[in-house]
Design a protein around this motif. Structure first.
Motif, PDB file in Angstrom:
ATOM      1  N   VAL A  67     105.011  30.740 -46.120  1.00  0.00           N
ATOM      2  CA  VAL A  67     103.569  30.519 -46.048  1.00  0.00           C
ATOM      3  C   VAL A  67     102.990  31.383 -44.933  1.00  0.00           C
ATOM      4  O   VAL A  67     103.439  31.297 -43.784  1.00  0.00           O
ATOM      5  CB  VAL A  67     103.247  29.032 -45.802  1.00  0.00           C
ATOM      6  N   VAL A  68     101.992  32.195 -45.278  1.00  0.00           N
ATOM      7  CA  VAL A  68     101.431  33.143 -44.325  1.00  0.00           C
ATOM      8  C   VAL A  68      99.947  32.855 -44.114  1.00  0.00           C
ATOM      9  O   VAL A  68      99.180  32.766 -45.083  1.00  0.00           O
ATOM     10  CB  VAL A  68     101.609  34.593 -44.823  1.00  0.00           C
ATOM     11  N   ASN A  69      99.547  32.724 -42.853  1.00  0.00           N
ATOM     12  CA  ASN A  69      98.158  32.509 -42.483  1.00  0.00           C
ATOM     13  C   ASN A  69      97.545  33.859 -42.108  1.00  0.00           C
ATOM     14  O   ASN A  69      97.834  34.412 -41.055  1.00  0.00           O
ATOM     15  CB  ASN A  69      98.078  31.537 -41.302  1.00  0.00           C
ATOM     16  N   LEU A  70      96.700  34.385 -42.980  1.00  0.00           N
ATOM     17  CA  LEU A  70      96.021  35.641 -42.725  1.00  0.00           C
ATOM     18  C   LEU A  70      94.538  35.423 -42.411  1.00  0.00           C
ATOM     19  O   LEU A  70      93.736  36.346 -42.485  1.00  0.00           O
ATOM     20  CB  LEU A  70      96.170  36.582 -43.928  1.00  0.00           C
ATOM     21  N   GLY A  71      94.176  34.193 -42.073  1.00  0.00           N
ATOM     22  CA  GLY A  71      92.798  33.885 -41.720  1.00  0.00           C
ATOM     23  C   GLY A  71      92.403  34.518 -40.397  1.00  0.00           C
ATOM     24  O   GLY A  71      93.225  34.654 -39.490  1.00  0.00           O
ATOM     25  N   VAL A  72      91.139  34.907 -40.306  1.00  0.00           N
ATOM     26  CA  VAL A  72      90.586  35.505 -39.094  1.00  0.00           C
ATOM     27  C   VAL A  72      89.177  34.953 -38.912  1.00  0.00           C
ATOM     28  O   VAL A  72      88.383  34.943 -39.856  1.00  0.00           O
ATOM     29  CB  VAL A  72      90.527  37.047 -39.190  1.00  0.00           C
ATOM     30  N   SER A  73      88.871  34.510 -37.712  1.00  0.00           N
ATOM     31  CA  SER A  73      87.546  33.962 -37.440  1.00  0.00           C
ATOM     32  C   SER A  73      86.449  34.949 -37.829  1.00  0.00           C
ATOM     33  O   SER A  73      86.558  36.146 -37.546  1.00  0.00           O
ATOM     34  CB  SER A  73      87.409  33.622 -35.959  1.00  0.00           C
ATOM     35  N   ALA A  74      85.422  34.438 -38.494  1.00  0.00           N
ATOM     36  CA  ALA A  74      84.230  35.185 -38.913  1.00  0.00           C
ATOM     37  C   ALA A  74      84.476  36.136 -40.079  1.00  0.00           C
ATOM     38  O   ALA A  74      83.595  36.915 -40.423  1.00  0.00           O
ATOM     39  CB  ALA A  74      83.605  35.936 -37.741  1.00  0.00           C
ATOM     40  N   TYR A  75      85.634  36.059 -40.714  1.00  0.00           N
ATOM     41  CA  TYR A  75      85.880  36.925 -41.865  1.00  0.00           C
ATOM     42  C   TYR A  75      85.123  36.426 -43.086  1.00  0.00           C
ATOM     43  O   TYR A  75      84.944  35.230 -43.288  1.00  0.00           O
ATOM     44  CB  TYR A  75      87.371  36.982 -42.194  1.00  0.00           C
ATOM     45  N   GLY A  76      84.699  37.380 -43.903  1.00  0.00           N
ATOM     46  CA  GLY A  76      84.073  37.108 -45.184  1.00  0.00           C
ATOM     47  C   GLY A  76      84.880  37.778 -46.283  1.00  0.00           C
ATOM     48  O   GLY A  76      85.905  38.424 -46.014  1.00  0.00           O
ATOM     49  N   PRO A  77      84.429  37.671 -47.528  1.00  0.00           N
ATOM     50  CA  PRO A  77      85.167  38.270 -48.643  1.00  0.00           C
ATOM     51  C   PRO A  77      85.385  39.778 -48.477  1.00  0.00           C
ATOM     52  O   PRO A  77      86.422  40.303 -48.872  1.00  0.00           O
ATOM     53  CB  PRO A  77      84.289  37.973 -49.857  1.00  0.00           C
ATOM     54  N   HIS A  78      84.405  40.461 -47.894  1.00  0.00           N
ATOM     55  CA  HIS A  78      84.544  41.905 -47.699  1.00  0.00           C
ATOM     56  C   HIS A  78      85.653  42.231 -46.698  1.00  0.00           C
ATOM     57  O   HIS A  78      86.343  43.249 -46.847  1.00  0.00           O
ATOM     58  CB  HIS A  78      83.215  42.523 -47.266  1.00  0.00           C
ATOM     59  N   HIS A  79      85.855  41.375 -45.705  1.00  0.00           N
ATOM     60  CA  HIS A  79      86.952  41.583 -44.758  1.00  0.00           C
ATOM     61  C   HIS A  79      88.296  41.355 -45.446  1.00  0.00           C
ATOM     62  O   HIS A  79      89.272  42.076 -45.198  1.00  0.00           O
ATOM     63  CB  HIS A  79      86.832  40.631 -43.558  1.00  0.00           C
ATOM     64  N   VAL A  80      88.359  40.329 -46.290  1.00  0.00           N
ATOM     65  CA  VAL A  80      89.596  40.042 -47.022  1.00  0.00           C
ATOM     66  C   VAL A  80      89.931  41.215 -47.936  1.00  0.00           C
ATOM     67  O   VAL A  80      91.093  41.627 -48.037  1.00  0.00           O
ATOM     68  CB  VAL A  80      89.481  38.717 -47.804  1.00  0.00           C
ATOM     69  N   LEU A  81      88.928  41.767 -48.601  1.00  0.00           N
ATOM     70  CA  LEU A  81      89.158  42.943 -49.436  1.00  0.00           C
ATOM     71  C   LEU A  81      89.716  44.094 -48.599  1.00  0.00           C
ATOM     72  O   LEU A  81      90.662  44.776 -49.017  1.00  0.00           O
ATOM     73  CB  LEU A  81      87.861  43.360 -50.128  1.00  0.00           C
ATOM     74  N   ALA A  82      89.182  44.281 -47.414  1.00  0.00           N
ATOM     75  CA  ALA A  82      89.692  45.329 -46.517  1.00  0.00           C
ATOM     76  C   ALA A  82      91.138  45.046 -46.124  1.00  0.00           C
ATOM     77  O   ALA A  82      91.959  45.976 -46.046  1.00  0.00           O
ATOM     78  CB  ALA A  82      88.811  45.444 -45.274  1.00  0.00           C
ATOM     79  N   GLN A  83      91.474  43.766 -45.881  1.00  0.00           N
ATOM     80  CA  GLN A  83      92.869  43.404 -45.584  1.00  0.00           C
ATOM     81  C   GLN A  83      93.768  43.806 -46.752  1.00  0.00           C
ATOM     82  O   GLN A  83      94.849  44.373 -46.548  1.00  0.00           O
ATOM     83  CB  GLN A  83      93.023  41.898 -45.369  1.00  0.00           C
ATOM     84  N   LEU A  84      93.345  43.489 -47.961  1.00  0.00           N
ATOM     85  CA  LEU A  84      94.153  43.808 -49.147  1.00  0.00           C
ATOM     86  C   LEU A  84      94.342  45.309 -49.298  1.00  0.00           C
ATOM     87  O   LEU A  84      95.446  45.775 -49.588  1.00  0.00           O
ATOM     88  CB  LEU A  84      93.501  43.215 -50.396  1.00  0.00           C
ATOM     89  N   ARG A  85      93.287  46.063 -49.084  1.00  0.00           N
ATOM     90  CA  ARG A  85      93.349  47.518 -49.240  1.00  0.00           C
ATOM     91  C   ARG A  85      94.158  48.190 -48.134  1.00  0.00           C
ATOM     92  O   ARG A  85      94.726  49.256 -48.338  1.00  0.00           O
ATOM     93  CB  ARG A  85      91.945  48.100 -49.269  1.00  0.00           C
ATOM     94  N   SER A  86      94.203  47.565 -46.952  1.00  0.00           N
ATOM     95  CA  SER A  86      94.868  48.187 -45.804  1.00  0.00           C
ATOM     96  C   SER A  86      96.388  48.121 -45.844  1.00  0.00           C
ATOM     97  O   SER A  86      97.059  48.837 -45.116  1.00  0.00           O
ATOM     98  CB  SER A  86      94.400  47.517 -44.510  1.00  0.00           C
ATOM     99  N   GLY A  87      96.931  47.232 -46.662  1.00  0.00           N
ATOM    100  CA  GLY A  87      98.382  47.035 -46.678  1.00  0.00           C
ATOM    101  C   GLY A  87      98.840  45.937 -45.740  1.00  0.00           C
ATOM    102  O   GLY A  87     100.018  45.593 -45.712  1.00  0.00           O
ATOM    103  N   ARG A  88      97.911  45.386 -44.954  1.00  0.00           N
ATOM    104  CA  ARG A  88      98.276  44.315 -44.013  1.00  0.00           C
ATOM    105  C   ARG A  88      98.814  43.098 -44.750  1.00  0.00           C
ATOM    106  O   ARG A  88      99.733  42.440 -44.283  1.00  0.00           O
ATOM    107  CB  ARG A  88      97.055  43.935 -43.174  1.00  0.00           C
ATOM    108  N   VAL A  89      98.240  42.815 -45.905  1.00  0.00           N
ATOM    109  CA  VAL A  89      98.702  41.674 -46.690  1.00  0.00           C
ATOM    110  C   VAL A  89     100.092  41.958 -47.247  1.00  0.00           C
ATOM    111  O   VAL A  89     100.987  41.112 -47.167  1.00  0.00           O
ATOM    112  CB  VAL A  89      97.699  41.350 -47.821  1.00  0.00           C
ATOM    113  N   ASP A  90     100.298  43.148 -47.783  1.00  0.00           N
ATOM    114  CA  ASP A  90     101.608  43.516 -48.334  1.00  0.00           C
ATOM    115  C   ASP A  90     102.718  43.368 -47.303  1.00  0.00           C
ATOM    116  O   ASP A  90     103.822  42.932 -47.624  1.00  0.00           O
ATOM    117  CB  ASP A  90     101.598  44.962 -48.844  1.00  0.00           C
ATOM    118  N   ALA A  91     102.413  43.714 -46.068  1.00  0.00           N
ATOM    119  CA  ALA A  91     103.414  43.642 -44.998  1.00  0.00           C
ATOM    120  C   ALA A  91     103.834  42.211 -44.700  1.00  0.00           C
ATOM    121  O   ALA A  91     104.920  41.982 -44.158  1.00  0.00           O
ATOM    122  CB  ALA A  91     102.871  44.305 -43.733  1.00  0.00           C
ATOM    123  N   ALA A  92     102.999  41.240 -45.065  1.00  0.00           N
ATOM    124  CA  ALA A  92     103.298  39.835 -44.791  1.00  0.00           C
ATOM    125  C   ALA A  92     104.095  39.163 -45.897  1.00  0.00           C
ATOM    126  O   ALA A  92     104.608  38.062 -45.724  1.00  0.00           O
ATOM    127  CB  ALA A  92     101.993  39.065 -44.574  1.00  0.00           C
TER     128      ALA A  92
END
Length: 108
Positions: A67-92
């Motif tokens: 189980v991975v917590n990728l939450g970040v204070s003040a994030y919105g859907p556009h930030h989550v999309l940026a996380q997905l595109r950056s590879g940060r999610v894949d690394a987790a």
């Protein structure tokens, strides 16, 4: 510690891993990966590590999943999309992604 007008609102310690993700107690299970993405509600602002939504999920499932917590204070859907595109999610991710839970407070 967060305070307003001299009154403490919350006093919590956050534990982060080497990649800046919030530690999820009980979330290092052998099963597929469950990703939690979103804002401060997902991150768990103001609560102990074991009281975040991802940690509660890990406990409720008996530690069966990674189980991975990728939450970040003040994030919105556009930030989550940026996380997905950056590879940060894949690394987790470890193994396969079984589920993705997105929680974004939309009334800000």
């Amino acid at each position: 510690v967060r305070a307003r007008d001299g009154r403490v609102i919350y006093d919590a310690t956050y534990t982060l891993d080497a990649d800046g993700r919030r530690i999820t107690p009980g979330g290092d299970g052998p099963g597929d990966t469950i990703l939690f993405l979103g804002d401060s509600f997902t991150f768990g602002d103001g609560v102990a590590d074991a009281d975040t939504l991802p940690a509660r999920f890990a406990a409720a499932t008996g530690g069966a999943f990674h189980v991975v917590n990728l939450g970040v204070s003040a994030y919105g859907p556009h930030h989550v999309l940026a996380q997905l595109r950056s590879g940060r999610v894949d690394a987790a991710v470890r193994g396969k992604v079984r589920d993705v839970i997105l929680w974004v407070n939309d009334d800000h």
